[in-house]
Each structure stands twice: as structure tokens, then as C-alpha cells.
Write an enzyme that holds these catalytic residues in place. Structure first.
Site, mmCIF file in Angstrom:
data_model
loop_
_atom_site.group_PDB
_atom_site.id
_atom_site.type_symbol
_atom_site.label_atom_id
_atom_site.label_comp_id
_atom_site.label_asym_id
_atom_site.label_seq_id
_atom_site.Cartn_x
_atom_site.Cartn_y
_atom_site.Cartn_z
ATOM 1 C CG ASP A 7 45.759 43.813 24.577
ATOM 2 O OD1 ASP A 7 46.177 43.955 26.118
ATOM 3 O OD2 ASP A 7 44.391 43.358 24.550
ATOM 4 C CD GLU A 9 42.386 40.050 24.481
ATOM 5 O OE1 GLU A 9 42.258 39.257 25.090
ATOM 6 O OE2 GLU A 9 42.845 41.587 24.608
ATOM 7 C CD GLU A 52 37.948 27.556 31.463
ATOM 8 O OE1 GLU A 52 38.233 27.287 31.213
ATOM 9 O OE2 GLU A 52 37.748 26.913 32.715
ATOM 10 C CG HIS A 150 39.645 41.320 27.845
ATOM 11 N ND1 HIS A 150 40.143 41.308 28.255
ATOM 12 C CD2 HIS A 150 38.365 42.028 28.716
ATOM 13 C CE1 HIS A 150 40.120 42.154 29.875
ATOM 14 N NE2 HIS A 150 39.368 42.422 29.703
ATOM 15 C CG ASP A 155 40.922 45.549 25.665
ATOM 16 O OD1 ASP A 155 39.718 46.726 25.133
ATOM 17 O OD2 ASP A 155 41.251 44.385 25.563
#
Length: 236
Positions: A7, A9, A52, A150, A155
Site C-alpha cells: 500500500d 500513501e 486534505e 491510513h 493497511d
């Protein structure tokens, strides 16, 4: 078979628009079983972190400012993933950022033939249901209580458990049953080829009461008050 569940980010949604990967987490599985080996790294994106994106993963520009560039540790990542299939949720997103970073440092992209997308698997297995990682963890009883935000490695660890459920569940290991059945069959054949030695035949034990036993029983009945057995005997 060796597989890598991973995963990422990022600073946003579009590598073509200037977004960068800031974290990657990888978990090694062999035969759909986690080996305990993992790879995890943060990267300095050399750009500001949009609020965000930071709200999603909690990684600030300050936190990432002293982290290495992707190019500085790319060899460690490539060595870990090797040539194994790469499993991700909404995998085209993660592949897009990974290959963009590889391209930025002059490395060949990871072939899309290696991509396994758990989102596609989930949609095929449970059409019409929710398919987010949180929803799948809830469906399969995977503990996600530590997932406050997250995180690439967390994850990936959660996705590894979800991936097992999407591809046959914990019963995958039951393939060993065929080997055990073969062993039992071989053992049975061995018994058939080497039967146990015959046991000596013993005469049956006598079950009829002797005359002495009958006399003792009659004497016992005589001392009873209106015994049922005596009435039955007289009727017969």
C-alpha cells in the site's frame, strides 16, 4: 508462491499532476501465509503536503522533511519485492505512483502483468456491497481497531488478511488434507499387506445357570412376599 501485498500513501491523487508517494508498506506472503517479513519506508516528496492529504494519513511536511528521497533507497525496495506478484487495493492507483517514482529515478516500471487488484476481486465476489478496505475488514472479521488514520504498512497488513479471505479463506491450508489422505491410504495398504497374526480361538463362555445356581435362586424367591417372578413362572 511468493506474493507481496503493498500500500502507498501520497500527497494527492495524480502523479501526472505533481503528486508524490510519501510512504510505502509491503508484506511478504508465501503460499498465502504471511512470513513475518515486511518493508516500510517514508519518503521526502520535496513539496508541500496538502491539508486534505494530511488529514487522511497524518504525514506532515515537517515529519517528512528529514526522510530520504525515493531514489536514495529504491534498491532496498526493489530487492524486497523481487519479481513477485504485487497485490494492492485499487491497485492501479498504487502502481501508478510506484511506477512514476521509478521513472523519476530512471528505473524501469513494474509490469502491470504483476498486478493483483483486491478491489476487482471483492467486486466479483460481493457485487453491490461496499468494497472499501474498512468495509472488507468488517465483512471478514479482520480487526482494524488500530486504523485511526491510513498507514501504508498497517493497511498492507490488513489487506493481507482480507486477501486471504477473498481467495479461499483460512481453508487454503486444507490442501494438506490430500497429502494426509494419501498417507492414511498408504498405511491401510501396509496393514493389508502385513496382517496381524491370528488370535487363538477361545470356546464360548457358558451362560446357562447351573443346578446349584437355580436352587439358590429358588430359595431366594421363597423368602420374598408375593414375588412377581414366581407368578410369571406359574403362568408360563
Amino acid at each position: 508462491m511468493r506474493e507481496i501485498i503493498f500500500d502507498t500513501e501520497t500527497t494527492g491523487l495524480s502523479p501526472a499532476g505533481g503528486d508524490r508517494m510519501v510512504e510505502i508498506g509491503c508484506v511478504e506472503m508465501i503460499g498465502r501465509v504471511e512470513t513475518g517479513r515486511s518493508f516500510h519506508a517514508y519518503y521526502n516528496p520535496q513539496r508541500d503536503m496538502p491539508s486534505e492529504a494530511e488529514a487522511v494519513h497524518g504525514l506532515s511536511s515537517t515529519f517528512l522533511s528529514d526522510k530520504p528521497l525515493f531514489a536514495d533507497t529504491v534498491e532496498e525496495l526493489l530487492e524486497f519485492i523481487g519479481d513477485a506478484p504485487l497485490v494492492a487495493h485499487n491497485a492501479s492507483f498504487d502502481f501508478g505512483f510506484l511506477n512514476h517514482e521509478l521513472q523519476q529515478c530512471g528505473r524501469p516500471p513494474v509490469s502491470m502483468d504483476r498486478m493483483v487488484d483486491t478491489l476487482v476481486l471483492a467486486r466479483a465476489k460481493h457485487p453491490g456491497a461496499k468494497h472499501s478496505l474498512d468495509a472488507l475488514c468488517t465483512r471478514f472479521g479482520v480487526d482494524r481497531s488500530q486504523r485511526v488514520k491510513h498507514g501504508a504498512l498497517l493497511d498492507a497488513q490488513l489487506l493481507a488478511q482480507v486477501y486471504i479471505e477473498l481467495t479461499g479463506g483460512r481453508q487454503i491450508g486444507l490442501s494438506l488434507g490430500a497429502e494426509q489422505a494419501e498417507e492414511r491410504s498408504s498405511a491401510a495398504a501396509s496393514v493389508a499387506d502385513n496382517p496381524a497374526p491370528a488370535r487363538p480361538v477361545r470356546p464360548p463362555r457358558p451362560h446357562q445357570a447351573s443346578a446349584e445356581e437355580l436352587n439358590r435362586h429358588a430359595a431366594f424367591i421363597d423368602v420374598m412376599d408375593a414375588p412377581l417372578w414366581k407368578k410369571v413362572g406359574e403362568t408360563i
